[in-house]
Design an enzyme around this catalytic site. Structure first.
Site, short mmCIF file in Angstrom:
data_model
loop_
_atom_site.label_atom_id
_atom_site.label_comp_id
_atom_site.label_asym_id
_atom_site.label_seq_id
_atom_site.Cartn_x
_atom_site.Cartn_y
_atom_site.Cartn_z
N ASP A 71 0.83 -1.21 0.00
CA ASP A 71 0.00 0.00 0.00
C ASP A 71 0.86 1.26 0.00
OD1 ASP A 71 0.79 -0.84 2.59
OD2 ASP A 71 -0.68 0.48 3.52
N GLU A 98 -0.71 -1.91 5.23
CA GLU A 98 0.15 -1.85 6.42
C GLU A 98 0.06 -0.49 7.09
OE1 GLU A 98 3.21 -0.90 9.02
OE2 GLU A 98 3.21 -0.01 7.01
#
Length: 398
Positions: A85, A143
């Site tokens: 991400d 995350e």
């Protein structure tokens, strides 16, 4: 030829492809829990390559991807994890492959994690007949944003049958050519809170007729720091940060409400729990002392990241005894202040999180989460070879 050296030769031949993938992902970042296109890119990568692997997508309704590489022979199962991400940051690097999505940027290196892991997993799948046991590749979303993507991956069963988990993070402010490890607590656990203080507004000339929410909030800001100085063991690390104090108003009006947002970090669960308990006590005292009403939303999320000592020593020994091009040293690091949701895996299974120096050359170095963040792309091959060395030695043990 030594199996690790055979793997390294294959990886070196694919280094340009790693960099190409990293640059594509860097140009097309997606925020946590919204990484649909990135997840499809990852899943598509494994298709039509003649690889005998199992690819699972849409993990627990999120965008994770799990790849199973089965040697067909009995042995241990090692999980290797890479996150993918990006962050809500407007990029200012002026790189030719800078983000094409305004306000979204890979400012933490997750594009590099995914790039090296894709090529490594592909190569390990090509060589799986020379290994024993299984490799489970965890391509993890989200995350950066609580509650974190690791929880969804675990809920979906990504750790079932797994003996150990390894993760690697590139570090822009660590010297290139070095690999870092640490046994025990290595990254902080995190909590965060929102405190709304409701008083009674009034005219600045008549404070006795009001209950000033700003004064109560100011007291809270000051007293919160005494939790660290007077309630935490001096040998434990703890931090309370008030990142936002929303009390804007007119100069002659006593505010009836303020909202504070705070961040808590600690290097032991004991310290993190103590801070939480003391903040709750402080808020109750605030209500009595200032005749205000307080609404406290307190969230405990990422745990302290604990590297299993025995498994971390095993991984470090493998790296120290393996010749990896461009690596000059494998050394122990001090603990690192930021939090990391890899900690959820480490709560369940003996794990180790390792760091690869990725300091850029010939230009300014910026920290993670900075709009000018960048990494030395030569570190991608180091990541692949380091993780590959651990996998090969782990799955070829007598």
């Amino acid at each position: 030829m030594d199996l690790k050296q055979e793997l390294f030769e294959k990886l070196r031949a694919k280094e340009d492809r790693m960099i190409e993938i990293r640059r594509y992902l860097h140009q097309h970042p997606e925020l946590s829990f919204k990484e649909a296109k990135t997840a499809k890119y990852i899943a598509d990568f494994y298709q039509n390559k003649g690889l005998d692997v199992t690819v699972e997508t849409d993990i627990n309704g999120e965008h994770g991807v799990i790849v199973e590489i089965d040697s067909g022979k009995p042995g241990k199962t090692l999980a290797i994890r890479a996150d993918f991400d990006a962050l809500p940051i407007h990029e200012e690097t002026e790189l030719p492959f800078a983000s094409e999505n305004p306000g979204v940027m890979h400012a933490c290196g997750h594009d590099g994690h995914t790039a090296y892991m894709l090529v490594l997993a592909e190569t390990l799948a090509e060589m799986k007949d020379q290994l024993a046991g299984k490799i489970r590749v965890l391509h993890q979303p989200a995350e950066e944003t609580p509650p974190g993507g690791a929880l969804g991956m675990i809920k979906a069963g990504c750790l079932e049958g797994v003996d150990n988990v390894v993760g690697i993070h590139v570090m822009s402010n660590f010297p290139f050519g070095k690999i870092f490890y640490k046994e025990g607590e290595v990254q902080t656990g995190r909590s965060f809170f929102k405190l709304t203080i409701k008083g009674t507004g009034g005219h600045g000339s008549s404070p006795h007729e009001a209950n000033d929410a700003i004064v109560a909030g100011s007291y809270f800001v000051t007293m919160a720091q005494t939790i660290i100085s007077r309630r935490i063991n001096p040998f434990d690390m703890g931090v309370v940060t008030i990142g936002s104090f929303d009390g804007k108003g007119s100069f002659n009006v006593i505010k009836d409400q303020v909202v504070l947002d705070g961040d808590v970090r600690a290097m032991t669960e004991r310290a993190r729990n103590t801070i939480g308990e003391e903040i709750h006590k402080l808020v109750k005292g605030l209500e009595v002392a200032y005749s205000v009403k307080c609404d406290l939303e307190y969230t405990t999320d990422y745990p302290v990241l604990y590297n299993d000592p025995a498994f971390t020593r095993q991984a470090a020994n493998i790296l120290q005894n393996t010749k990896i091009d461009r690596v000059t040293d494998v050394v122990e690091t001090a603990a690192i202040p930021p939090s990391e949701d890899f900690a959820y895996y480490a709560e369940k299974v003996p794990s180790s999180f390792i760091y690869v120096g990725a300091e850029v050359e010939d230009k300014a170095v910026y920290p993670h989460h900075h709009p000018k963040f960048d990494i030395n792309e030569k570190s991608l091959l180091i990541c692949a070879e380091a993780m590959g060395a651990i996998v090969v030695d782990y799955l070829t043990e007598a």
